[in-house]
Design a protein around this motif. Structure first.
Motif, short mmCIF file in Angstrom:
data_model
loop_
_atom_site.label_atom_id
_atom_site.label_comp_id
_atom_site.label_asym_id
_atom_site.label_seq_id
_atom_site.Cartn_x
_atom_site.Cartn_y
_atom_site.Cartn_z
N GLU A 114 -9.22 3.02 1.17
CA GLU A 114 -9.42 1.66 0.65
C GLU A 114 -8.61 0.65 1.44
N TYR A 115 -7.40 1.04 1.86
CA TYR A 115 -6.58 0.08 2.61
C TYR A 115 -7.10 -0.10 4.04
N VAL A 140 -16.60 6.15 1.91
CA VAL A 140 -16.83 4.81 1.38
C VAL A 140 -18.12 4.74 0.58
N ARG A 173 -13.73 1.42 16.60
CA ARG A 173 -12.55 0.69 16.14
C ARG A 173 -11.31 1.17 16.88
N LYS A 181 -9.99 0.46 5.23
CA LYS A 181 -11.39 0.04 5.29
C LYS A 181 -12.15 0.83 6.35
N THR A 208 -14.37 6.37 11.53
CA THR A 208 -15.41 5.34 11.41
C THR A 208 -16.72 5.95 11.90
N GLU A 246 -0.86 0.01 12.33
CA GLU A 246 -1.67 0.89 11.49
C GLU A 246 -1.32 2.36 11.72
N ASP A 299 -14.63 4.48 7.10
CA ASP A 299 -15.78 5.10 6.43
C ASP A 299 -15.41 6.42 5.76
N THR A 322 0.83 -1.21 0.00
CA THR A 322 0.00 0.00 0.00
C THR A 322 0.86 1.25 0.00
#
Length: 446
Positions: free
Chosen positions: A48-49, A75, A158, A51, A153, A164, A53, A21
């Motif tokens: 996209e990586y 998203v 999360r 995931k 999110t 990350e 919102d 990525t």
């Protein structure tokens, strides 16, 4: 053992995915110098990586003292839009000057932590954006705060892992590098545009100055030629002694007046020709004519002087040279100028006019055995009013326009004049004259 291996395999897969990525983002954002494209690619690939919102990038606006959402990825359309959301800069004061004491503020990670105290503006952001969890990393360009990138999110809580968080920091670093390069490129483009504009303005001023100079020279030359014609005419009449005899001293003075007037008239004529060419007003009168005829005509003008000074005057025309198309009067003017210089600077030996053909070009070489020209002096010979060094100026008088005018006339034909010379060995001035086409005949009006 199998569980441990499976965990290790997943960790390796996750690491490879993160590196893939990061490389994809680096390749994408470094393929352009457009800041908008770079930032939009970052939010899309990051979203996209991870995931999440929503991904946003905020910029700092020093003029309005606001931090605003400038780029956003969602998203789907159901996720609330934060594009254009603003909050005061003082909410981000701890990020404006990064230092060791405030490093703990540089990463903000909230996953429904009730102990996190939010300001009124940030509560408004959470409410408008329906943010449940978030991860925010600042972006610094060359040590100065630019903005930040944040993950949101909106449908579930999360917790972001340390891996990350590290990856998002690396993405922020990549964004900083790409944005710095884009800013540098934009600055360079601005400098190039500014310099180009300056050069265009200088060119316009130079062209205007040249036009004004040419018009001035043309007007002054005409004004000077009128009284000069009278001076030459009256002095010539006096020299003919039509109205009475002159004693030797009177004749000497009047000859001096006539010779000086003739020299001045030559200078004025050259000035007129030069100013016309530089103003783009000189037009060629093309016609076909025998080359041998015009060469003989030019040499005839110097036969008597060469005989008096014991100089050999030679003509060598190649067998394949016959007729040519050019401006006959201008060609003769060029050759006379070149021959005149050769005679002027040759005390003994010979002057040769050699004509050869190479495909569609004629070469007229005027070769002398004169004093020669030093390499340091050759570059300025074709400049107006430039002659050889002052010692030679005193010995060999001239207008300083002949060679400059001759080259201009040659270039007007699409040709040029080149020089080969060695001090004490003589010089060779060569006129390169391409074949031109006769203009189509004008149709008679019915």
């Amino acid at each position: 053992m199998a569980i441990h291996q499976a965990q290790l395999f997943r960790q390796l897969q996750d690491k490879a995915a993160r590196e893939q990525t990061l490389n994809k983002i680096a390749r994408s954002i470094n393929s352009s110098f457009d800041p908008e494209f770079i930032l939009q690619e970052i939010v899309q690939l990051t979203g996209e990586y991870f995931k999440v919102d929503r991904v946003v990038i905020v910029w700092i606006d020093l003029e309005s003292a606001q931090i605003s959402v400038r780029n956003e990825w969602r998203v789907n359309e159901e996720v609330a839009c934060l594009q254009g959301f603003q909050e005061p800069m003082w909410e981000w004061l701890e990020l404006l000057e990064p230092s060791a004491d405030v490093n703990r503020y540089q990463i903000f990670h909230a996953s429904n932590d009730p102990n996190v105290v939010e300001s009124t503006n940030r509560l408004a952001l959470l409410e408008q954006g329906q943010i449940l969890s978030g991860l925010k990393i600042p972006i610094y360009i060359r040590g100065k705060f630019f903005g930040g990138i944040a993950l949101h999110t909106t449908t579930k809580y999360r917790v972001f892992s340390q891996e990350e968080i590290d990856l998002l920091e690396q993405i922020a670093d990549q964004a900083a590098i790409a944005l710095y390069n884009a800013q540098s490129y934009e600055m360079l483009e601005e400098l190039v545009k500014e310099r180009t504009h300056q050069l265009e303005q200088e060119k316009l001023l130079s062209e205007a100055a040249n036009l004004a100079k040419s018009e001035f020279l043309s007007n002054m030359s005409h004004e000077l030629r009128t009284p000069l014609t009278g001076i030459l005419g009256f002095s010539n009449i006096l020299l003919q002694q039509i109205f009475g005899f002159l004693n030797d001293k009177q004749k000497q003075y009047i000859e001096g007046i006539y010779n000086s007037g003739t020299h001045l008239l030559e200078l004025i004529n050259d000035l007129l020709d030069l100013s016309k060419i530089e103003a783009g007003k000189e037009e060629l009168l093309l016609e076909g004519f025998p080359i041998a005829e015009i060469c003989q005509s030019c040499l005839t003008l110097f036969k008597e002087r060469c005989w008096r000074e014991h100089l050999q005057l030679n003509l060598a025309i190649a067998d394949d040279v016959e007729n040519w198309i050019a401006d006959r009067r201008r060609l003769k003017q060029i050759l006379v100028n070149l021959l005149s210089n050769a005679v002027k600077f040759t005390d003994s030996g010979s002057i040769t006019l050699k004509v050869e053909r190479q495909a569609d070009t004629l070469s007229f070489s005027v070769i002398d055995t004169g004093i020669g020209i030093a390499e340091s002096e050759q570059t300025k010979l074709f400049q107006p009013f430039q002659q050889l060094d002052s010692g030679l100026n005193r010995k060999y008088e001239g207008t300083g326009l002949g060679l400059a005018l001759s080259r201009k006339l040659a270039q007007l034909h699409g040709g040029d004049i080149t020089l080969r010379s060695q001090v004490g060995q003589g010089s060779c001035f060569t006129l390169h004259l391409p074949m031109l086409e006769l203009p189509p005949p004008e149709e008679d009006e019915a």
